[in-house]
Motif scaffolding. Structure first.
Motif, PDB file in Angstrom:
ATOM      1  N   LEU A   1      -4.165  11.263   7.329  1.00  0.00           N
ATOM      2  CA  LEU A   1      -2.762  11.183   8.186  1.00  0.00           C
ATOM      3  C   LEU A   1      -2.719  12.455   8.761  1.00  0.00           C
ATOM      4  O   LEU A   1      -2.370  12.197  10.168  1.00  0.00           O
ATOM      5  CB  LEU A   1      -1.771  10.962   6.812  1.00  0.00           C
ATOM      6  CG  LEU A   1      -0.489  10.714   7.672  1.00  0.00           C
ATOM      7  CD1 LEU A   1       0.498   9.700   6.713  1.00  0.00           C
ATOM      8  CD2 LEU A   1       0.377  12.155   7.618  1.00  0.00           C
TER       9      LEU A   1
ATOM     10  N   THR B   1       4.173  15.399  -0.572  1.00  0.00           N
ATOM     11  CA  THR B   1       3.760  16.724  -0.995  1.00  0.00           C
ATOM     12  C   THR B   1       4.660  17.391  -1.721  1.00  0.00           C
ATOM     13  O   THR B   1       4.332  18.353  -1.942  1.00  0.00           O
ATOM     14  CB  THR B   1       3.013  17.523  -0.027  1.00  0.00           C
ATOM     15  OG1 THR B   1       3.804  17.514   1.051  1.00  0.00           O
ATOM     16  CG2 THR B   1       1.816  16.664   0.843  1.00  0.00           C
TER      17      THR B   1
ATOM     18  N   TRP C   1      -3.525  11.867   2.214  1.00  0.00           N
ATOM     19  CA  TRP C   1      -2.382  12.957   2.677  1.00  0.00           C
ATOM     20  C   TRP C   1      -2.795  14.119   3.342  1.00  0.00           C
ATOM     21  O   TRP C   1      -2.158  14.726   4.036  1.00  0.00           O
ATOM     22  CB  TRP C   1      -1.544  13.122   1.452  1.00  0.00           C
ATOM     23  CG  TRP C   1      -0.836  12.001   0.913  1.00  0.00           C
ATOM     24  CD1 TRP C   1      -0.679  11.674  -0.440  1.00  0.00           C
ATOM     25  CD2 TRP C   1       0.420  11.338   1.480  1.00  0.00           C
ATOM     26  NE1 TRP C   1       0.276  10.598  -0.513  1.00  0.00           N
ATOM     27  CE2 TRP C   1       0.680  10.363   0.541  1.00  0.00           C
ATOM     28  CE3 TRP C   1       0.700  11.543   2.795  1.00  0.00           C
ATOM     29  CZ2 TRP C   1       1.993   9.467   1.137  1.00  0.00           C
ATOM     30  CZ3 TRP C   1       1.839  10.579   3.184  1.00  0.00           C
ATOM     31  CH2 TRP C   1       2.245   9.695   2.177  1.00  0.00           C
TER      32      TRP C   1
ATOM     33  N   ARG D   1       4.551  12.474   4.741  1.00  0.00           N
ATOM     34  CA  ARG D   1       3.765  13.195   4.324  1.00  0.00           C
ATOM     35  C   ARG D   1       4.372  14.486   3.643  1.00  0.00           C
ATOM     36  O   ARG D   1       4.095  15.044   2.428  1.00  0.00           O
ATOM     37  CB  ARG D   1       2.756  13.781   5.257  1.00  0.00           C
ATOM     38  CG  ARG D   1       1.610  14.889   4.724  1.00  0.00           C
ATOM     39  CD  ARG D   1       0.872  15.420   5.848  1.00  0.00           C
ATOM     40  NE  ARG D   1      -0.222  16.224   5.149  1.00  0.00           N
ATOM     41  CZ  ARG D   1      -0.211  17.488   4.989  1.00  0.00           C
ATOM     42  NH1 ARG D   1       0.952  17.986   5.226  1.00  0.00           N
ATOM     43  NH2 ARG D   1      -1.097  18.356   4.548  1.00  0.00           N
TER      44      ARG D   1
END
Length: 284
Positions: free
Chosen positions: A156, A190, A152, A186
């Motif tokens: 990415l 998160t 992440w 993403r």
């Protein structure tokens, strides 16, 4: 015999689909919504099995994925909300059209099971099944915490920014993803509220879904853990949710993980239970 074809999303975008006509007397229709980066072909054994048990089945590839992908992903515009609103919504209608007078069901694997609350057409379903579908917040994953954070926060964002799409095939991570999908995924992953981080309107959609749901999770799934699956099903506050969490030792000890449900031999007992659950919701 299955039929490979195309169908239009709600904005007219062509998607690759496969139709599996029911054998014998049909009693329902079933849409299968795929996981992130997984082609619809992966679900063929499960779809065929369901068709032999009286369900008309439709599978599809999200725009930008599998057989619905353009020649070049760089510059191809889409995101997860588009997948939910335009692709999933239209495919739910397409599946229902296989037999409009019969009850309509849907099954979502991983990401596919995460997005039903965002598609207004889900409200008309007689039942929803999710398989290893959970909140993707990275802190829910304590099985491979270093790899998850590397994905992440390094791979990415770095490769998506450099190439204009995420080259997951070359990296052996997920699969190639359109940039808009990668960035939105993403952002959700998160944040602990995941898809609900889109705001109050999205939360209201999930609250409004009042459909019976069966949610499968597996003890040996290293990608989506039980707390993540429990959290996602908590988003469906208006739905009647039944959770089934399975340890491999309860099913002969063979590994199930994130993908085993859909593999012959490993998953066939689970398929039988799933179809029985769907059938129980159909009036005599």
């Amino acid at each position: 015999m299955e039929l490979r074809d195309t169908a239009k999303a709600s904005d007219g975008h062509e998607l690759s689909v496969t139709r599996y006509p029911a054998e014998g007397e049909a009693w329902g229709t079933l849409l299968v919504a795929t996981a992130m980066g997984v082609r619809q072909d992966f679900y063929e054994p499960f779809a065929r099995h369901c068709a032999t048990r009286g369900l008309h089945v439709l599978t599809f590839d999200w725009r930008g994925m599998g057989a619905s992908a353009p020649e070049r992903l760089r510059g191809f515009e889409t995101d997860l909300v588009t997948w939910a609103e335009r692709d999933l919504g239209a495919m739910l209608r397409e599946a229902r059209a296989l037999a409009p007078c019969l009850p309509a069901f849907a099954l979502g694997h991983s990401l596919g099971g995460q997005l039903f609350g965002a598609a207004a057409e889900s409200a008309g379903l007689a039942g929803i099944v999710t398989v290893t579908a959970g909140v993707g917040w990275y802190r829910h994953n304590d099985r491979m915490p270093f790899r998850v954070r590397l994905f992440w926060f390094v791979f990415l964002p770095l490769f998506t920014a450099l190439l204009g799409y995420f080259p997951g095939k070359r990296l052996r991570m997920v699969g190639d993803l359109p940039a808009g999908v990668a960035w939105q995924w993403r952002r959700w992953s998160t944040r602990p509220e995941y898809v609900l981080s889109e705001g109050p309107a999205m939360r209201a959609r999930y609250d409004a879904l009042r459909v019976p749901m069966l949610g499968w999770s597996f003890e040996d799934d290293a990608i989506i853990t039980k707390p993540a699956v429990d959290a996602l099903h908590g988003f469906y506050r208006g739905a009647s949710v039944e959770r089934r969490h399975v340890a491999p030792r309860e099913r002969g000890g063979e590994r199930i993980g994130h993908f085993g449900f859909f593999q012959r031999g490993i998953g066939e007992g689970l398929w039988t239970e799933t179809i029985a659950w769907l059938r129980a919701g159909v009036p005599a």
